[in-house]
Write an enzyme that holds these catalytic residues in place. Structure first.
Site, PDB file in Angstrom:
ATOM      1  N   TYR A 142     -24.405 -71.075  -0.536  1.00 50.23           N
ATOM      2  CA  TYR A 142     -24.129 -71.100   0.908  1.00 50.23           C
ATOM      3  C   TYR A 142     -24.584 -72.421   1.544  1.00 50.23           C
ATOM      4  O   TYR A 142     -25.670 -72.904   1.285  1.00 50.23           O
ATOM      5  CB  TYR A 142     -24.826 -69.940   1.640  1.00 50.23           C
ATOM      6  CG  TYR A 142     -24.216 -68.570   1.383  1.00 50.23           C
ATOM      7  CD1 TYR A 142     -23.073 -68.402   0.600  1.00 50.23           C
ATOM      8  CD2 TYR A 142     -24.783 -67.431   1.936  1.00 50.23           C
ATOM      9  CE1 TYR A 142     -22.531 -67.153   0.371  1.00 50.23           C
ATOM     10  CE2 TYR A 142     -24.240 -66.172   1.715  1.00 50.23           C
ATOM     11  CZ  TYR A 142     -23.115 -66.035   0.922  1.00 50.23           C
ATOM     12  OH  TYR A 142     -22.582 -64.795   0.695  1.00 50.23           O
TER      13      TYR A 142
ATOM     14  N   HIS B 253     -23.689 -62.166  -7.847  1.00 50.61           N
ATOM     15  CA  HIS B 253     -22.755 -62.628  -6.815  1.00 50.61           C
ATOM     16  C   HIS B 253     -21.312 -62.565  -7.297  1.00 50.61           C
ATOM     17  O   HIS B 253     -20.967 -63.100  -8.337  1.00 50.61           O
ATOM     18  CB  HIS B 253     -23.109 -64.077  -6.441  1.00 50.61           C
ATOM     19  CG  HIS B 253     -22.532 -64.536  -5.135  1.00 50.61           C
ATOM     20  ND1 HIS B 253     -22.914 -65.692  -4.530  1.00 50.61           N
ATOM     21  CD2 HIS B 253     -21.598 -63.996  -4.312  1.00 50.61           C
ATOM     22  CE1 HIS B 253     -22.252 -65.852  -3.397  1.00 50.61           C
ATOM     23  NE2 HIS B 253     -21.429 -64.830  -3.252  1.00 50.61           N
TER      24      HIS B 253
ATOM     25  N   ASP C  76     -29.397 -62.247   4.522  1.00 51.80           N
ATOM     26  CA  ASP C  76     -28.630 -62.417   3.295  1.00 51.80           C
ATOM     27  C   ASP C  76     -28.229 -63.874   3.108  1.00 51.80           C
ATOM     28  O   ASP C  76     -27.667 -64.500   4.003  1.00 51.80           O
ATOM     29  CB  ASP C  76     -27.362 -61.563   3.358  1.00 51.80           C
ATOM     30  CG  ASP C  76     -26.490 -61.792   2.129  1.00 51.80           C
ATOM     31  OD1 ASP C  76     -26.919 -61.373   1.044  1.00 51.80           O
ATOM     32  OD2 ASP C  76     -25.416 -62.416   2.262  1.00 51.80           O
TER      33      ASP C  76
ATOM     34  N   SER D  44     -22.407 -57.983  -5.539  1.00 57.30           N
ATOM     35  CA  SER D  44     -21.329 -58.071  -4.559  1.00 57.30           C
ATOM     36  C   SER D  44     -20.041 -58.277  -5.344  1.00 57.30           C
ATOM     37  O   SER D  44     -20.057 -58.818  -6.454  1.00 57.30           O
ATOM     38  CB  SER D  44     -21.552 -59.231  -3.582  1.00 57.30           C
ATOM     39  OG  SER D  44     -21.327 -60.469  -4.223  1.00 57.30           O
TER      40      SER D  44
HETATM   41  N1  LIG Z   1     -21.131 -61.856  -1.512  1.00 56.90           N
HETATM   42  C1  LIG Z   1     -20.047 -62.433  -1.086  1.00 56.90           C
HETATM   43  O1  LIG Z   1     -19.132 -62.684  -1.866  1.00 56.90           O
HETATM   44  C2  LIG Z   1     -19.956 -62.766   0.386  1.00 56.90           C
HETATM   45  C3  LIG Z   1     -18.765 -63.252   0.912  1.00 56.90           C
HETATM   46  C4  LIG Z   1     -18.700 -63.455   2.259  1.00 56.90           C
HETATM   47  C5  LIG Z   1     -19.814 -63.180   3.039  1.00 56.90           C
HETATM   48  N2  LIG Z   1     -20.978 -62.731   2.523  1.00 56.90           N
HETATM   49  C6  LIG Z   1     -22.185 -62.470   3.360  1.00 56.90           C
HETATM   50  O2  LIG Z   1     -21.839 -61.627   4.436  1.00 56.90           O
HETATM   51  C7  LIG Z   1     -22.190 -62.253   5.670  1.00 56.90           C
HETATM   52  C8  LIG Z   1     -21.278 -61.796   6.753  1.00 56.90           C
HETATM   53  O3  LIG Z   1     -19.939 -62.237   6.534  1.00 56.90           O
HETATM   54  P1  LIG Z   1     -19.277 -63.183   7.601  1.00 56.90           P
HETATM   55  O4  LIG Z   1     -20.166 -64.358   7.852  1.00 56.90           O
HETATM   56  O5  LIG Z   1     -17.893 -63.412   7.153  1.00 56.90           O
HETATM   57  O6  LIG Z   1     -19.335 -62.234   8.919  1.00 56.90           O
HETATM   58  P2  LIG Z   1     -18.336 -61.992  10.138  1.00 56.90           P
HETATM   59  O7  LIG Z   1     -19.214 -61.371  11.160  1.00 56.90           O
HETATM   60  O8  LIG Z   1     -17.132 -61.267   9.704  1.00 56.90           O
HETATM   61  O9  LIG Z   1     -17.860 -63.431  10.608  1.00 56.90           O
HETATM   62  C9  LIG Z   1     -18.768 -64.341  11.157  1.00 56.90           C
HETATM   63  C10 LIG Z   1     -18.065 -65.198  12.185  1.00 56.90           C
HETATM   64  O10 LIG Z   1     -17.618 -64.348  13.250  1.00 56.90           O
HETATM   65  C11 LIG Z   1     -17.789 -64.983  14.476  1.00 56.90           C
HETATM   66  N3  LIG Z   1     -18.650 -64.109  15.319  1.00 56.90           N
HETATM   67  C12 LIG Z   1     -19.767 -63.411  14.987  1.00 56.90           C
HETATM   68  N4  LIG Z   1     -20.185 -62.675  16.036  1.00 56.90           N
HETATM   69  C13 LIG Z   1     -19.335 -62.908  17.056  1.00 56.90           C
HETATM   70  C14 LIG Z   1     -19.226 -62.461  18.406  1.00 56.90           C
HETATM   71  N5  LIG Z   1     -20.095 -61.589  18.908  1.00 56.90           N
HETATM   72  N6  LIG Z   1     -18.224 -62.924  19.160  1.00 56.90           N
HETATM   73  C15 LIG Z   1     -17.318 -63.791  18.665  1.00 56.90           C
HETATM   74  N7  LIG Z   1     -17.348 -64.260  17.402  1.00 56.90           N
HETATM   75  C16 LIG Z   1     -18.349 -63.820  16.600  1.00 56.90           C
HETATM   76  C17 LIG Z   1     -18.380 -66.354  14.196  1.00 56.90           C
HETATM   77  O11 LIG Z   1     -17.265 -67.245  14.092  1.00 56.90           O
HETATM   78  P3  LIG Z   1     -17.367 -68.806  14.524  1.00 56.90           P
HETATM   79  O12 LIG Z   1     -18.362 -69.407  13.626  1.00 56.90           O
HETATM   80  O13 LIG Z   1     -15.963 -69.294  14.287  1.00 56.90           O
HETATM   81  O14 LIG Z   1     -17.776 -68.840  15.957  1.00 56.90           O
HETATM   82  C18 LIG Z   1     -19.002 -66.180  12.842  1.00 56.90           C
HETATM   83  O15 LIG Z   1     -19.066 -67.377  12.099  1.00 56.90           O
HETATM   84  C19 LIG Z   1     -22.118 -63.753   5.329  1.00 56.90           C
HETATM   85  O16 LIG Z   1     -22.747 -64.553   6.283  1.00 56.90           O
HETATM   86  C20 LIG Z   1     -22.758 -63.740   3.980  1.00 56.90           C
HETATM   87  O17 LIG Z   1     -24.168 -63.652   4.105  1.00 56.90           O
HETATM   88  C21 LIG Z   1     -21.042 -62.493   1.202  1.00 56.90           C
END
Ligand SMILES: NC(=O)c1ccc[n+]([C@@H]2O[C@H](COP(=O)([O-])OP(=O)(O)OC[C@H]3O[C@@H](n4cnc5c(N)ncnc54)[C@H](OP(=O)(O)O)[C@@H]3O)[C@@H](O)[C@H]2O)c1
Length: 384
Positions: A58, A125, A53, A159
């Site tokens: 981004y 989006h 995604d 989204s």
């Molecule tokens: N459409 C929208 O409006 C929208 C908005 C937000 C997100 N999204 C999509 O959804 C995806 C997922 O959201 P998100 O990136 O916020 O996901 P998330 O999994 O909630 O947060 C990701 C962060 O969690 C930490 N992390 C991940 N796995 C880990 C583990 N095993 N142990 C420790 N820390 C861990 C990392 O932090 P650190 O980098 O600090 O190490 C990583 O940057 C995004 O990448 C994007 O593609 C869409």
């Protein structure tokens, strides 16, 4: 890797998807570390992840221009022969649409950036109630019909971070294939929430979950009271695994997107995904999670998901970081380490004390947080 159907499309998507909003960088958010990001993707694909995604902004420094994420993915897939192994999802930046022709303009630009002739899942989006009428006038739903029939897009979705009522209205307004919602064990009653999730699934939509670890808050800097519960639980798991297993326990969810920045995180989450079977958590395990929820809900003061929509701040404040330090300070009994990090990690200009209360951040916040008040709180806790 386990796979689930993406709603009525019938496509089988990996239960762990790769969110490409938090790829490794070279110091600045807009400079992706291509070598390490490619290694991450190689490993993800080797281990069966088939859903990636991204979105137009981004890895950019502002939401009004194209960021580095789509460009990186385009280059990555042009250098190997693996594009057919994955479902590529990206999103139309709805807030940039001024006139009808902008929809085609952005889609064509995105196809070029991604070096592909078809996007598998194309999402509107971040739909908001306040711009929905404008998008309707532009003919956005007719646009979706046209891009499906001319083949530039295979499936369409949206989204949204807006409220449940609006979310349901959007679900009812079109023959969507899927949607993307924020969902994690602390966020079941905000935005679309559990009610919206079930509503969408009942209409046959696939559901991709974003922010499953609340942007990392549920995986790192765990408060002692929570750590204590995890440590005494009958089953030992890392916090990220608990959070992910909670989501995979729900059969309604098709794929969980995590923004994994390091190989260690990817490896850990892949390992967790091996047991991501619906209804696999025991009642005892669910009780442990309920206990943890209560502790967190009592401590977090800023429900920030670090989506970055509030940025850039005209005064230069790094709002998501300030709020994250505030939460950490409130959650931890000894906040001296957090205080030194606040001063070590943030430049003078990035600290909360610079707030001029223009209010722009509050208008843009996906969580509708009272950011100006929270920044005052940050200043009070950290002294600047
Ligand atoms: N459409 C929208 O409006 C929208 C908005 C937000 C997100 N999204 C999509 O959804 C995806 C997922 O959201 P998100 O990136 O916020 O996901 P998330 O999994 O909630 O947060 C990701 C962060 O969690 C930490 N992390 C991940 N796995 C880990 C583990 N095993 N142990 C420790 N820390 C861990 C990392 O932090 P650190 O980098 O600090 O190490 C990583 O940057 C995004 O990448 C994007 O593609 C869409």
């Amino acid at each position: 890797m386990l796979y689930r159907k993406m709603g009525k499309t019938g496509e089988k998507v990996s239960i762990l998807g790769m969110g490409c909003m938090r790829l490794p960088t070279l110091g600045s958010y807009d400079r992706i570390d291509g070598v390490n990001a490619s290694k991450l993707l190689d490993h993800a694909l080797d281990r069966g992840i088939n859903y990636l995604d991204t979105a137009y902004p981004y890895h950019g420094l502002s939401n009004s221009e194209g960021g580095a994420s789509e460009v990186f993915l385009g280059e990555y897939f042009s250098e190997n022969d693996r594009r057919d192994e994955i479902y590529l999802s990206t999103k139309l930046p709805t807030w940039l649409l001024k006139e009808e022709k902008d929809m085609d303009k952005y889609l064509d630009e995105q196809l070029k950036r991604l070096k592909t002739d078809q996007i598998d899942f194309y999402l509107l989006h971040s739909l908001k109630e306040k711009n929905w009428f404008h998008l309707d006038i532009l003919g956005i739903l007719e646009f979706l019909d046209s891009v499906r029939s001319d083949g530039r897009v295979k499936y369409v979705g949206f989204s949204s971070h807006d409220e449940t009522g609006f979310f349901k209205e959007v679900v009812d307004s079109y023959k969507w294939d899927m949607c993307m919602i924020q969902y994690n064990y602390l966020d079941e009653n905000i935005q679309a929430g559990k009610e919206g999730l079930r509503y969408a699934v009942d209409q046959g939509l696939g559901v991709a979950v974003m922010e499953p670890l609340k942007g990392g808050v549920l995986a790192q800097h765990i408060p002692p009271a929570v750590k204590n519960i995890w440590d005494n639980s009958p089953v030992q798991r890392k916090p990220a695994e608990w959070a992910l297993r909670y989501l995979w326990n729900m059969p309604e969810i098709s794929t969980v997107l995590s923004g994994m920045t390091t190989l260690d995180q990817l490896v850990e989450n892949l390992q967790s995904a091996e047991d991501g079977i619906p209804h696999s958590l025991t009642s005892e395990e669910r009780e442990v999670m309920e206990e943890v929820k209560t502790v967190y809900q009592d401590k977090i003061v800023a429900e920030c998901s670090r989506c970055g929509y509030c940025m850039p701040c005209p005064s230069g404040i790094n709002i998501p970081h300030c709020l994250s330090y505030l939460n950490q300070a409130k959650m931890l009994e000894d906040d001296s380490e957090v205080k030194s990090q606040y001063y070590f990690m943030l430049k003078d200009t990035e600290r909360a004390g610079n707030c001029l209360e223009c209010g722009l951040c509050q208008e843009l916040c996906s969580q509708k947080l009272p950011i100006m008040e929270l920044l005052k709180n940050v200043k009070k806790v950290f002294g600047n």
